[in-house]
Design a protein around this motif. Structure first.
Motif, short mmCIF file in Angstrom:
data_model
loop_
_atom_site.label_atom_id
_atom_site.label_comp_id
_atom_site.label_asym_id
_atom_site.label_seq_id
_atom_site.Cartn_x
_atom_site.Cartn_y
_atom_site.Cartn_z
N ALA A 1 74.54 46.25 57.05
CA ALA A 1 75.65 45.40 58.00
C ALA A 1 75.44 45.74 59.42
O ALA A 1 75.34 46.65 59.73
CB ALA A 1 77.21 46.57 58.38
N PHE B 1 83.00 49.79 50.34
CA PHE B 1 82.95 48.73 50.93
C PHE B 1 82.84 47.25 50.95
O PHE B 1 82.96 46.98 50.09
CB PHE B 1 81.03 48.90 51.39
CG PHE B 1 80.73 50.11 52.13
CD1 PHE B 1 80.64 49.64 53.42
CD2 PHE B 1 80.05 51.44 52.16
CE1 PHE B 1 80.02 51.02 54.54
CE2 PHE B 1 80.15 52.75 52.46
CZ PHE B 1 80.09 52.18 53.53
N TRP C 1 74.42 51.07 58.17
CA TRP C 1 75.17 50.29 59.00
C TRP C 1 74.69 50.32 59.98
O TRP C 1 74.82 50.99 60.75
CB TRP C 1 76.42 51.11 59.10
CG TRP C 1 77.36 50.66 59.86
CD1 TRP C 1 77.52 51.49 60.51
CD2 TRP C 1 78.34 49.75 59.13
NE1 TRP C 1 78.99 51.39 61.33
CE2 TRP C 1 79.07 49.90 60.30
CE3 TRP C 1 78.81 49.47 57.88
CZ2 TRP C 1 80.29 49.28 60.22
CZ3 TRP C 1 80.28 48.42 58.33
CH2 TRP C 1 80.94 49.18 59.41
N LEU D 1 83.77 52.38 61.55
CA LEU D 1 83.26 52.73 60.32
C LEU D 1 84.77 53.51 59.47
O LEU D 1 85.10 53.32 58.94
CB LEU D 1 82.03 52.84 60.22
CG LEU D 1 81.67 53.46 58.75
CD1 LEU D 1 81.64 52.53 58.14
CD2 LEU D 1 80.15 54.12 58.30
N ALA E 1 73.47 55.50 58.81
CA ALA E 1 74.10 54.74 60.47
C ALA E 1 73.08 54.19 61.17
O ALA E 1 72.12 55.48 61.75
CB ALA E 1 75.38 55.60 60.28
N GLY F 1 75.63 52.27 65.77
CA GLY F 1 75.27 53.22 64.36
C GLY F 1 74.77 54.63 64.77
O GLY F 1 75.88 55.45 64.08
#
Ligand SMILES: Cc1cc2nc3c(=O)[nH]c(=O)nc-3n(C[C@H](O)[C@H](O)[C@H](O)COP(=O)(O)OP(=O)(O)OC[C@H]3O[C@@H](n4cnc5c(N)ncnc54)[C@H](O)[C@@H]3O)c2cc1C
Length: 366
Positions: free
Chosen positions: A8, A208, A223, A230, A336, A341
């Motif tokens: 992402a 997700f 991520w 998130l 992350a 992130g």
């Protein structure tokens, strides 16, 4: 379509992760909220002048990390541009960082290298430099009153005892000859990568999703969006500073003679003026053309919906970021990363380095 991994955010962290995973034989779905990849390194070509404009502020690639330099050069040839920053204070222009060029001009002296330390040991001189070059600039950058800027900041600013005006100390430096966007296009040009733009990845009831579509749940997720988003900001919002840019096309060949000039006084509302043609001195056509693109940079308070530029680091925000990281660790297969992130300022090279580390254990052939 088979999906072995989801990434992402197609900034430099996400694109590096996607490329590394694809090179290990995985099929990667890369999701990007914006219309194109590149994150904050994304540029636009000004249609009138053909000049590459760094849409989210000047970006100079610089690194001393061999693996990162090797990786980046697979996707771009660099032009060897060496970054210098000038500072304008009360209408006079000085070379940063603090070194012989600046100190000699500011104090009207002619020191030699061995004399700098003794000269600067005088606290009144340190304070004068701090007041001229850091107090106003830092107060604008962080939205604080100049009197609230602590002189201890100056301890973090190294004084050079030579004439070196190179802003960065890294061995490798430059701007991609074909532009940053082309570097991203080449990174993502792999049969194992599927890029979907204009789609927001999110976690909804533990699942997700990409826009309205549910994603396979049993695959690793990388991520690089905001970590508080998130988790639906459940512990609160992480604080940021944002920037506003004002772009102008001027009918002159050269406006300021260099890529970046910092305006250090608190009274000047912007912190920097960028003039982008100077990042490509090899491009004789735009260098000689009687037009230039400049961009004034204004720091501003961040509110939800604004671009997030600089994390506002303090004990409270660090604790909040930590709470989100603990939450992220509860999800098996979730990594992350990147500046959003991890809630961390990362230069491009450190972002690539972190992405290479995050995928180091993904085995497979290139
Ligand atoms: C003003 C400024 C100047 C800088 N200058 C330099 C420089 O000269 N040299 C240097 O090395 N570094 C510089 N940097 C740092 C550089 O911008 C970062 O290293 C880089 O952007 C980090 O990349 P990233 O992938 O972590 O984050 P980003 O570039 O922010 O990429 C994250 C991506 O994720 C996307 N995204 C977010 N949420 C979602 C979601 N839910 N779903 C899908 N996509 C999502 C975003 O749209 C974005 O494209 C500068 C930074 C700033 C603020």
């Amino acid at each position: 379509m088979t999906i072995d991994a989801i990434v992402a955010g197609a900034g430099i962290w996400g694109c590096t992760v996607a490329r590394r995973l694809a090179e290990t034989g995985r099929q990667v779905l890369l999701l990007e909220r914006r219309a194109a990849p590149g994150g904050n390194v994304r540029c636009e070509t000004d249609p009138q002048t053909g000049i590459e404009v760094h849409s989210f502020g000047s970006h100079i690639f610089h690194t001393h990390i061999p693996e990162v330099w090797d990786f980046a050069r697979r996707f771009a040839d660099f032009n060897g541009y060496q970054h210098k920053v000038l500072a304008n204070y009360k209408g006079k222009t000085y070379f940063l960082p603090l070194g012989l060029a600046l100190i000699n001009k500011f104090f009207g002296v002619e020191l030699s290298p061995g004399e700098v330390a003794g000269f600067m040991a005088d606290e009144a001189r340190s304070r004068a430099l701090f007041d001229a070059f850091f107090r106003g600039y830092t107060s604008k950058q962080w939205g604080k009153a100049p009197e609230d800027i602590d002189p201890s900041v100056i301890k973090r600013v190294p004084v050079r005892e030579n004439w070196d005006t190179n802003y960065f100390n890294d061995t490798n430096q430059g701007i991609p000859l074909a532009g940053y966007n082309s570097m991203f296009d080449r990174m993502l040009d792999h049969s194992g990568i599927t890029l979907r733009c204009n789609v927001e990845a999110r976690l909804e009831n533990g699942k997700f999703k990409a826009g309205g579509d549910e994603l396979p749940q049993s695959v690793p997720v990388y991520w690089s969006g905001p970590i508080d988003a998130l988790f639906g900001w459940k512990f609160g919002r992480l604080p940021w500073r944002t920037l506003r840019f004002e772009k102008e096309i001027l009918p002159v060949r050269d406006f300021q003679g260099t890529a970046v000039v910092n305006y250090t006084e608190a009274e000047v509302p912007y912190t920097r003026i960028h003039e982008f043609k100077h990042y490509h001195p090899e491009d004789k056509k735009t260098m000689e053309a009687p037009a230039t693109v400049v961009m004034r940079e204004y720091p501003a308070e961040w509110k939800p919906g604004d671009e997030q530029y600089y994390p506002v680091e303090n004990a409270e925000s660090r604790a909040l970021a930590e709470a989100y990281k603990v939450e992220a660790a509860k999800y098996e297969g979730l990594t992350a990363g990147g500046r959003l992130g991890e809630y961390k300022y990362y230069d491009m090279d450190k972002s690539i380095e972190a992405a290479l580390k995050a995928t180091a254990n993904a085995k497979g052939g290139v």
